[in-house]
Design an enzyme around this catalytic site. Structure first.
Site, mmCIF file in Angstrom:
data_model
loop_
_atom_site.group_PDB
_atom_site.id
_atom_site.type_symbol
_atom_site.label_atom_id
_atom_site.label_comp_id
_atom_site.label_asym_id
_atom_site.label_seq_id
_atom_site.Cartn_x
_atom_site.Cartn_y
_atom_site.Cartn_z
ATOM 1 N N LYS A 179 35.716 -131.076 -59.319
ATOM 2 C CA LYS A 179 35.925 -129.958 -58.395
ATOM 3 C C LYS A 179 35.687 -130.505 -56.985
ATOM 4 C CE LYS A 179 30.893 -128.622 -58.351
ATOM 5 N NZ LYS A 179 29.863 -127.802 -59.027
ATOM 6 N N ARG B 50 24.452 -116.696 -60.308
ATOM 7 C CA ARG B 50 25.567 -117.133 -59.369
ATOM 8 C C ARG B 50 26.814 -116.750 -60.004
ATOM 9 N NH1 ARG B 50 26.282 -123.460 -57.518
ATOM 10 N NH2 ARG B 50 26.940 -123.333 -59.739
ATOM 11 N N TYR C 137 27.058 -137.278 -24.528
ATOM 12 C CA TYR C 137 26.933 -135.688 -24.286
ATOM 13 C C TYR C 137 25.397 -135.271 -23.943
ATOM 14 C CZ TYR C 137 31.901 -134.744 -25.144
ATOM 15 O OH TYR C 137 33.285 -134.756 -25.292
ATOM 16 N N MET D 267 32.915 -135.727 -31.465
ATOM 17 C CA MET D 267 33.952 -135.295 -32.445
ATOM 18 C C MET D 267 34.418 -136.604 -33.004
ATOM 19 S SD MET D 267 37.393 -133.116 -31.937
ATOM 20 C CE MET D 267 36.503 -131.656 -31.238
#
Ligand SMILES: *Cc1c(COP(=O)(O)O)cnc(C)c1O
Length: 347
Positions: free
Chosen positions: A35, A130, A244, A292
């Site tokens: 999957k 679930r 950053y 990023m």
């Protein structure tokens, strides 16, 4: 080349499948869960390799995934769909000869109406709440379901990665209570369940993450390497900061390498500080924030700066990176970026 390279060792994946298979008896079939694009690794390549290695049952989450795998593999093997028989999927399930794992009375009714002659399996809820028939619905429907001859009756363990968790025995009891005496084949164990021992194996096991080198299968062979090119290096002086938010400041002169991958490639921001990458066998700490497209690394411990640094590999499993990021190997695998150059071995 700017793009990082993800190397996928199909032989290791097949070896992991065989190793998991060897943990259960000869009369137990070991399937493979592919999957979510085989946990981000590439369902078509992985499914083909595992089918060639002898896997005769595959599991996917969605009918669409099953259609793609069927298109690649032809008639063999059996392909089961965890989400069962959803509205609008009857034609796709039938024409790709997928086996829906019916999860509820509505799915059973849909299957009986739209594709009455088409094979199916049944998923039971044994406490995870679930997916799967609730015990009361199973009571009401089991006569009719069993009469049509399901290919498999299965359930899923919520806590199998914690061998001592009382939930395991509780779910085993519930599953036995719901299925003892039926003639259909039964399945309860994914990777974690295989490791819990033979009473969890039933007729078929469904390993996923262990195939791909992830915990809880500690014996797994690593299946992927991620090598990220160094774009630039510089020496940062005491008091200067990196990245950053000025998140890291040099206390001593520090050689910093900037490498070409970031959170857009699945290297989660939350992995810094804490993550390390490797140059050969030498660990190099990630410093500052993960951007990023870029990660900054303290390479002061190296004699020579290599062309690439390794973010995942033999020294650094997906689970190690995951731990730095506060998540699990499964999430690191399924987040692997679309920008990577992917190389499958053997080619
Ligand atoms: C994902 C999944 C598996 C495979 O689980 P792993 O922990 O990756 O081995 C098996 N069965 C079901 C129902 C699943 O959702």
């Amino acid at each position: 080349m700017g793009a990082a390279r993800l190397t996928i060792d199909l032989d290791a994946i097949c070896a992991n499948w065989r190793a998991l298979d060897a943990l259960s008896g000869n009369d137990v079939e070991t399937a493979a869960v592919v999957k979510a694009d085989a946990y981000g690794i590439g369902a078509l390549r992985v499914a083909k390799a595992l089918a060639d290695a002898g896997a005769t049952s595959l599991f996917v989450a969605l009918a669409e995934e099953g259609v793609a795998v069927r298109g690649m593999l032809g008639n063999q093997p059996d392909i089961y769909v965890f989400s069962g028989h959803m509205d609008g999927e009857s034609d796709a399930l039938a024409s790709a000869r997928l086996i829906p794992l019916l999860n509820a009375p509505e799915q059973m009714a849909r299957h009986a109406t739209n594709t009455p002659a088409h094979p199916f399996g049944v998923q039971l809820d044994t406490g995870m709440n679930r997916l799967g028939f609730e015990p009361s619905d199973w009571n009401d429907c089991r006569g009719e379901l069993l009469e049509s001859g399901p290919l498999l009756v299965m359930s899923h363990l919520a806590c199998a990665d914690e061998p001592d968790h009382p939930m395991n025995a509780q779910q085993l009891d519930a599953f036995r209570g719901m299925t003892d005496g039926i003639s259909a084949r039964r399945s309860l164990a994914a990777t974690g369940g295989i490791l819990l021992g033979p009473e969890y194996h039933f007729d078929l096991t469904r390993p996923g993450v262990g195939l791909y080198g992830g915990q809880p299968f500690g014996e797994a062979r690593p299946a992927i390497c991620l090598d990220v090119p160094v774009i630039q290096t510089r020496t940062v002086q005491p008091g200067e900061s990196v990245g950053y938010g000025n998140a890291w400041t040099a206390a001593v002169p520090t050689k910093v390498a900037t490498i070409s991958a970031g959170y857009a490639d699945g290297l989660m921001r939350s992995a810094a500080p804490g993550a390390v990458v490797f140059a050969g066998n030498t660990p190099c700490p990630v410093i500052g924030r993960i951007s990023m497209d870029l990660v900054t690394v303290d390479v002061g411990g190296l004699q020579e700066i290599p062309a690439q640094l390794q973010v995942i590999g033999p020294n650094l499993s997906v689970d190690t990176f995951a731990e730095a990021a506060g998540t699990i190997g499964y999430e690191v695998l399924t987040s692997l970026g679309a920008r990577y150059e992917r190389v499958y071995l053997p080619q």
